[in-house]
Scaffold this active site. Structure first.
Site, mmCIF file in Angstrom:
data_model
loop_
_atom_site.group_PDB
_atom_site.id
_atom_site.type_symbol
_atom_site.label_atom_id
_atom_site.label_comp_id
_atom_site.label_asym_id
_atom_site.label_seq_id
_atom_site.Cartn_x
_atom_site.Cartn_y
_atom_site.Cartn_z
ATOM 1 N N TYR A 134 81.023 33.129 83.037
ATOM 2 C CA TYR A 134 80.241 32.394 82.021
ATOM 3 C C TYR A 134 81.147 31.448 81.215
ATOM 4 C CZ TYR A 134 76.948 31.810 78.110
ATOM 5 O OH TYR A 134 76.120 31.296 77.140
ATOM 6 N N LYS A 194 80.922 27.393 80.950
ATOM 7 C CA LYS A 194 80.679 26.707 79.674
ATOM 8 C C LYS A 194 81.853 25.815 79.265
ATOM 9 C CE LYS A 194 76.517 28.185 78.947
ATOM 10 N NZ LYS A 194 75.392 27.245 78.878
HETATM 11 P P1 NAP Z 1 67.436 32.935 77.567
HETATM 12 O O1 NAP Z 1 66.619 33.391 76.409
HETATM 13 O O2 NAP Z 1 67.927 33.929 78.567
HETATM 14 O O3 NAP Z 1 66.604 31.782 78.345
HETATM 15 C C1 NAP Z 1 67.162 31.152 79.459
HETATM 16 C C2 NAP Z 1 66.292 30.000 79.862
HETATM 17 O O4 NAP Z 1 66.894 29.354 80.990
HETATM 18 C C3 NAP Z 1 64.905 30.441 80.311
HETATM 19 O O5 NAP Z 1 63.982 29.439 79.960
HETATM 20 C C4 NAP Z 1 65.051 30.509 81.829
HETATM 21 O O6 NAP Z 1 63.825 30.349 82.532
HETATM 22 C C5 NAP Z 1 65.950 29.329 82.073
HETATM 23 N N1 NAP Z 1 66.657 29.379 83.346
HETATM 24 C C6 NAP Z 1 67.540 30.306 83.781
HETATM 25 N N2 NAP Z 1 67.992 29.996 85.009
HETATM 26 C C7 NAP Z 1 67.373 28.840 85.359
HETATM 27 C C8 NAP Z 1 67.411 28.005 86.502
HETATM 28 N N3 NAP Z 1 68.196 28.281 87.561
HETATM 29 N N4 NAP Z 1 66.655 26.887 86.514
HETATM 30 C C9 NAP Z 1 65.861 26.587 85.462
HETATM 31 N N5 NAP Z 1 65.790 27.317 84.348
HETATM 32 C C10 NAP Z 1 66.529 28.441 84.303
HETATM 33 O O7 NAP Z 1 68.732 32.144 77.098
HETATM 34 P P2 NAP Z 1 69.158 31.591 75.664
HETATM 35 O O8 NAP Z 1 69.861 32.666 74.946
HETATM 36 O O9 NAP Z 1 68.022 30.876 75.015
HETATM 37 O O10 NAP Z 1 70.269 30.537 76.102
HETATM 38 C C11 NAP Z 1 69.971 29.179 76.333
HETATM 39 C C12 NAP Z 1 71.278 28.432 76.586
HETATM 40 O O11 NAP Z 1 72.141 28.615 75.464
HETATM 41 C C13 NAP Z 1 72.043 28.933 77.797
HETATM 42 O O12 NAP Z 1 72.692 27.854 78.432
HETATM 43 C C14 NAP Z 1 73.059 29.866 77.196
HETATM 44 O O13 NAP Z 1 74.196 30.014 78.006
HETATM 45 C C15 NAP Z 1 73.379 29.142 75.889
HETATM 46 N N6 NAP Z 1 73.928 29.987 74.852
HETATM 47 C C16 NAP Z 1 73.221 31.043 74.349
HETATM 48 C C17 NAP Z 1 73.786 31.813 73.340
HETATM 49 C C18 NAP Z 1 73.062 32.974 72.736
HETATM 50 O O14 NAP Z 1 73.666 33.653 71.889
HETATM 51 N N7 NAP Z 1 71.834 33.238 73.055
HETATM 52 C C19 NAP Z 1 75.067 31.512 72.874
HETATM 53 C C20 NAP Z 1 75.744 30.447 73.405
HETATM 54 C C21 NAP Z 1 75.170 29.681 74.385
HETATM 55 P P3 NAP Z 1 62.875 31.645 82.844
HETATM 56 O O15 NAP Z 1 62.264 32.041 81.523
HETATM 57 O O16 NAP Z 1 61.873 31.123 83.795
HETATM 58 O O17 NAP Z 1 63.776 32.697 83.402
#
Ligand code: NAP
Length: 247
Positions: free
Chosen positions: A155, A159
């Site tokens: 990851y 990133k």
């Molecule tokens: P999340 O709640 O797990 O949601 C992930 C989203 O990405 C969902 O809409 C999922 O679709 C979609 N997705 C996953 N694989 C995909 C693919 N191959 N093609 C198209 N869509 C796909 O994640 P989140 O926490 O909101 O994170 C969103 C972004 O922020 C990510 O890039 C993550 O790495 C980054 N981020 C998150 C955090 C955190 O603390 N949460 C921190 C730093 C960075 P489905 O619903 O259909 O599965």
């Protein structure tokens, strides 16, 4: 409203940060095309919530690691709304594990979605944005891409890769009035962090100067700023939204 008449494509808009970004952009007047991997009902619910805010919205299934599917999605976005002004590369996954235990398939899956997916989406909109002479691209990186994290080598690599991609694309596209920036969230309350065991959560909180996890809206507002005309002279930057973790 500052984004009236703009069209945004948001990947991974069905849940979490991506959903909040869709709602924020819609509230500021943008039409939204959002994609999802499998959660159709959640994606349709996000689209309906965007429409309640006065925007037009379209939810499409698209695996961002599939070049043909990405091309088809961007084509559908242009035929629905005539242009793509904003791209938010948000779709992301984790497959955590310590290095020695990490399966090659888990390394590949994370790189394919988080880094290659960002590249494919960026590549698929650049032509349209160049023709328009306008574009705002925001890539979602992570504090983990800035600092590394034990158990997240795949990851973190994806990133950190997003940051290199952002800066290179920013250099290539700046003269075309296309900005490319990254937002690096810290630990935000979503399904991704809900999966963390309670003891890891306590250890995490100790690393956050603000003393709390972030909210999805706090990330969405930073994305909306970088997607707006107020950020016209900002490109190649990484904006951490992390309660002070990565300073
Ligand atoms: P999340 O709640 O797990 O949601 C992930 C989203 O990405 C969902 O809409 C999922 O679709 C979609 N997705 C996953 N694989 C995909 C693919 N191959 N093609 C198209 N869509 C796909 O994640 P989140 O926490 O909101 O994170 C969103 C972004 O922020 C990510 O890039 C993550 O790495 C980054 N981020 C998150 C955090 C955190 O603390 N949460 C921190 C730093 C960075 P489905 O619903 O259909 O599965």
């Amino acid at each position: 409203m500052e984004l009236t008449g703009r069209t945004a494509v948001v990947t991974g808009g069905s849940r979490g940060i991506g959903r909040a970004v869709c709602l924020e952009l819609a509230a500021r007047g943008a039409n939204v095309v959002l994609c999802y991997a499998g959660s159709e009902a959640a994606a349709q619910e996000t689209a309906a919530a965007c429409e309640q805010r006065g925007a037009k919205a379209l939810a499409l299934r698209c695996d961002v690691s599939d070049a043909q599917a990405v091309k088809a999605m961007m084509k559908q976005a242009v035929s629905a709304f005539g242009r793509i002004d904003i791209l938010v590369n948000n779709a992301g996954i984790t497959r955590d594990g310590f290095l020695l235990m990490m399966k090659e398939a888990d390394f590949d899956a994370v790189l394919d979605t988080n880094l290659k997916g960002t590249y494919l989406c960026l590549r698929a909109v650049v032509h349209t944005m160049m023709k328009q002479g306008y574009g705002r691209i925001v890539n979602i990186s992570s504090v983990t891409g800035l600092r590394g994290n034990a158990g997240q080598a795949n990851y973190a690599a994806s990133k950190a890769g997003v940051i290199g991609l952002t800066k290179s694309a920013a250099r290539e596209l700046a003269s075309k009035n296309i900005t490319v920036n990254a937002v690096a969230p810290g630990f935000i309350e979503t399904d991704m962090t809900a999966a963390l065991p309670q003891e890891n959560r306590q250890a995490l909180l100790a690393q956050i100067p603000a003393g709390r996890l972030g909210q999805v809206q706090e990330v969405a507002r930073a994305v909306a700023f970088l997607a707006s005309d107020d950020a016209a002279y900002i490109t190649g930057q990484v904006l951490a939204v992390d309660g002070g973790m990565a300073m």
